[in-house]
Design a protein around this motif. Structure first.
Motif, mmCIF file in Angstrom:
data_model
loop_
_atom_site.group_PDB
_atom_site.id
_atom_site.type_symbol
_atom_site.label_atom_id
_atom_site.label_comp_id
_atom_site.label_asym_id
_atom_site.label_seq_id
_atom_site.Cartn_x
_atom_site.Cartn_y
_atom_site.Cartn_z
ATOM 1 N N GLU A 51 0.812 -1.213 0.000
ATOM 2 C CA GLU A 51 0.000 0.000 0.000
ATOM 3 C C GLU A 51 0.848 1.267 0.000
ATOM 4 N N LEU A 52 2.153 1.137 0.284
ATOM 5 C CA LEU A 52 3.059 2.288 0.284
ATOM 6 C C LEU A 52 3.740 2.501 -1.068
ATOM 7 N N VAL A 53 3.479 1.609 -2.026
ATOM 8 C CA VAL A 53 4.107 1.730 -3.342
ATOM 9 C C VAL A 53 3.817 3.087 -3.987
ATOM 10 N N PRO A 54 2.575 3.582 -3.996
ATOM 11 C CA PRO A 54 2.345 4.906 -4.592
ATOM 12 C C PRO A 54 3.151 6.024 -3.912
ATOM 13 N N ASP A 55 3.333 5.919 -2.608
ATOM 14 C CA ASP A 55 4.141 6.913 -1.897
ATOM 15 C C ASP A 55 5.597 6.836 -2.330
ATOM 16 N N LEU A 56 6.098 5.614 -2.512
ATOM 17 C CA LEU A 56 7.479 5.445 -2.959
ATOM 18 C C LEU A 56 7.647 5.983 -4.377
ATOM 19 N N GLN A 57 6.685 5.716 -5.237
ATOM 20 C CA GLN A 57 6.760 6.232 -6.600
ATOM 21 C C GLN A 57 6.726 7.765 -6.600
ATOM 22 N N THR A 99 4.950 -3.830 -9.191
ATOM 23 C CA THR A 99 4.549 -3.637 -7.793
ATOM 24 C C THR A 99 5.360 -4.541 -6.875
ATOM 25 N N GLY A 100 5.635 -5.754 -7.329
ATOM 26 C CA GLY A 100 6.447 -6.679 -6.530
ATOM 27 C C GLY A 100 7.854 -6.161 -6.293
ATOM 28 N N GLU A 101 8.442 -5.538 -7.320
ATOM 29 C CA GLU A 101 9.787 -4.975 -7.156
ATOM 30 C C GLU A 101 9.778 -3.793 -6.193
ATOM 31 N N TRP A 102 8.768 -2.934 -6.305
ATOM 32 C CA TRP A 102 8.651 -1.812 -5.369
ATOM 33 C C TRP A 102 8.462 -2.324 -3.946
ATOM 34 N N THR A 103 7.616 -3.338 -3.790
ATOM 35 C CA THR A 103 7.370 -3.886 -2.457
ATOM 36 C C THR A 103 8.641 -4.499 -1.877
ATOM 37 N N ALA A 104 9.436 -5.151 -2.716
ATOM 38 C CA ALA A 104 10.709 -5.713 -2.246
ATOM 39 C C ALA A 104 11.631 -4.603 -1.749
ATOM 40 N N GLN A 105 11.660 -3.477 -2.448
ATOM 41 C CA GLN A 105 12.467 -2.342 -1.980
ATOM 42 C C GLN A 105 11.968 -1.862 -0.619
ATOM 43 N N LEU A 106 10.658 -1.794 -0.466
ATOM 44 C CA LEU A 106 10.087 -1.354 0.815
ATOM 45 C C LEU A 106 10.372 -2.355 1.924
ATOM 46 N N ARG A 107 10.318 -3.637 1.615
ATOM 47 C CA ARG A 107 10.632 -4.670 2.624
ATOM 48 C C ARG A 107 12.074 -4.522 3.104
ATOM 49 N N ASN A 108 12.994 -4.392 2.148
ATOM 50 C CA ASN A 108 14.402 -4.232 2.523
ATOM 51 C C ASN A 108 14.636 -2.937 3.286
ATOM 52 N N ALA A 109 13.947 -1.888 2.880
ATOM 53 C CA ALA A 109 14.081 -0.613 3.583
ATOM 54 C C ALA A 109 13.563 -0.726 5.013
ATOM 55 N N PHE A 110 12.454 -1.445 5.196
ATOM 56 C CA PHE A 110 11.931 -1.642 6.558
ATOM 57 C C PHE A 110 13.011 -2.245 7.447
#
Length: 106
Positions: free
Chosen positions: A9-15, A31-42
């Protein structure tokens, strides 16, 4: 209010963090690639000691005890870290070339 936060749900914010308004600098990213970036960032934020008492499993962040969801401020910190990760990786892809020419030699 659910105690979990879905990082997808944070993908639009990251974009929005990475793009000038009206542009898409990463049109092929999924979306999966963006989510992976967010997971690693977490987990980077956790390792830096800025977030504690939360865990992430398959892109879902939940408290390790209690029912308090990850605050919006902490979510934005994860987005910021993910943005830095993406820009850092993009910088690694830059092709640079430097040419120097000496002046006349006596």
């Amino acid at each position: 209010m659910a105690a979990t936060v879905d990082l997808e749900e944070l993908v639009p914010d990251l974009q929005a963090e990475l793009n000038v308004p009206g542009t898409d600098s990463f049109p092929d990213a999924t979306t999966g690639e963006w989510t992976a970036q967010l997971r690693n960032a977490f987990w980077e934020v956790v390792l830096d000691g800025l977030i504690s008492s939360y865990e992430e499993v398959d892109g879902i962040v939940s408290p390790t005890s209690g029912t308090t969801p990850l605050s919006r401020e902490m979510q934005q910190l994860v987005v910021f870290y993910a943005g830095v990760r993406v820009v850092r990786n993009q910088l690694r892809e830059l092709k640079t070339q430097f040419r120097a020419k000496a002046g006349p030699v006596e």
